[in-house]
Design a protein around this motif. Structure first.
Motif, short mmCIF file in Angstrom:
data_model
loop_
_atom_site.label_atom_id
_atom_site.label_comp_id
_atom_site.label_asym_id
_atom_site.label_seq_id
_atom_site.Cartn_x
_atom_site.Cartn_y
_atom_site.Cartn_z
N MET A 183 10.36 5.93 -21.10
CA MET A 183 10.50 4.49 -21.23
C MET A 183 9.34 3.96 -22.07
N ASN A 184 9.68 3.44 -23.22
CA ASN A 184 8.67 2.89 -24.13
C ASN A 184 8.86 1.39 -24.28
N ARG A 185 7.82 0.75 -24.78
CA ARG A 185 7.86 -0.70 -25.02
C ARG A 185 8.40 -1.42 -23.78
N LEU A 186 7.81 -1.11 -22.66
CA LEU A 186 8.29 -1.67 -21.40
C LEU A 186 8.08 -3.18 -21.34
N LYS A 187 8.99 -3.84 -20.66
CA LYS A 187 8.96 -5.29 -20.50
C LYS A 187 8.90 -5.63 -19.01
N PRO A 188 8.40 -6.79 -18.67
CA PRO A 188 8.37 -7.18 -17.25
C PRO A 188 9.75 -7.12 -16.59
N GLU A 189 10.79 -7.38 -17.36
CA GLU A 189 12.14 -7.33 -16.78
C GLU A 189 12.63 -5.91 -16.52
N ASP A 190 11.86 -4.92 -16.91
CA ASP A 190 12.18 -3.53 -16.57
C ASP A 190 11.69 -3.18 -15.16
N THR A 191 10.94 -4.07 -14.56
CA THR A 191 10.44 -3.84 -13.21
C THR A 191 11.60 -3.66 -12.24
N ALA A 192 11.58 -2.55 -11.52
CA ALA A 192 12.67 -2.23 -10.59
C ALA A 192 12.35 -0.91 -9.89
N ILE A 193 13.17 -0.58 -8.92
CA ILE A 193 13.17 0.77 -8.37
C ILE A 193 14.18 1.56 -9.19
N TYR A 194 13.74 2.70 -9.69
CA TYR A 194 14.59 3.54 -10.54
C TYR A 194 15.10 4.73 -9.73
N TYR A 195 16.41 4.93 -9.81
CA TYR A 195 17.07 5.99 -9.07
C TYR A 195 17.71 6.98 -10.01
N GLN A 214 15.79 9.02 -3.84
CA GLN A 214 15.25 7.92 -3.03
C GLN A 214 14.64 6.82 -3.88
N GLY A 215 14.42 7.09 -5.14
CA GLY A 215 13.91 6.05 -6.03
C GLY A 215 12.41 6.12 -6.24
N THR A 216 11.99 5.57 -7.38
CA THR A 216 10.58 5.44 -7.69
C THR A 216 10.35 4.06 -8.29
N GLN A 217 9.28 3.41 -7.87
CA GLN A 217 9.01 2.04 -8.28
C GLN A 217 8.35 2.01 -9.65
N VAL A 218 8.88 1.15 -10.50
CA VAL A 218 8.28 0.87 -11.80
C VAL A 218 7.95 -0.62 -11.84
N THR A 219 6.70 -0.92 -12.11
CA THR A 219 6.26 -2.31 -12.20
C THR A 219 5.59 -2.53 -13.54
N VAL A 220 6.10 -3.51 -14.28
CA VAL A 220 5.56 -3.83 -15.59
C VAL A 220 4.94 -5.22 -15.52
N SER A 221 3.65 -5.29 -15.76
CA SER A 221 2.95 -6.56 -15.69
C SER A 221 2.92 -7.23 -17.06
N SER A 222 2.93 -8.53 -17.05
CA SER A 222 2.94 -9.27 -18.32
C SER A 222 1.52 -9.56 -18.80
#
Length: 125
Positions: A83-95, A117-125
């Motif tokens: 995942m490149n050029r991540l945006k805050p709206e990409d914040t989610a649990i990824y499964y 079970q998922g992994t958390q991705v958090t993108v800060s602005s």
């Protein structure tokens, strides 16, 4: 035991990159279609990307096209989501999800039988 385990999530600034991994145990990815989904609390789970194990064809949601890349390493029985050029709206649990139909290329939740079970991705602005 049959399991899918995601890893690689974390906190990153907008514009940064992360690589998620999905490793299978108890079965091999050789004959499985694999997909990545994500979910924000209170919202529906959505498909992000998928790959057919038969011919390696990939598909992406419009929201991530050109920024995310799915790939698989059969020797390691692992699927990646770069995942490149991540945006805050990409914040989610990824499964990670898998289905024993190697020709499958789908971003629909009902098409997949096995889920991690998922992994958390958090993108800060």
């Amino acid at each position: 035991e049959v399991r899918l385990v995601e890893s690689g999530g974390g906190l990153v600034q907008a514009g940064g990159s992360l690589r998620l991994s999905c490793t299978a145990s108890g079965f091999t990815f050789d004959d499985y279609a694999i997909a990545w989904f994500r979910q924000v609390p209170g919202k529906e789970r959505e498909g992000v990307s998928c790959i057919s194990s038969y011919d390696g064809i990939t598909s992406y949601a419009d929201s991530v096209k050109g920024r995310f890349t799915i790939s698989k390493d059969d020797a390691k029985n692992t699927v990646y989501l770069q995942m490149n050029r991540l945006k805050p709206e990409d914040t989610a649990i990824y499964y990670c999800a898998a289905d024993p139909r190697p020709l499958l290329l789908s971003l629909k939740i009902p098409d997949y039988r096995r889920w991690g079970q998922g992994t958390q991705v958090t993108v800060s602005s």
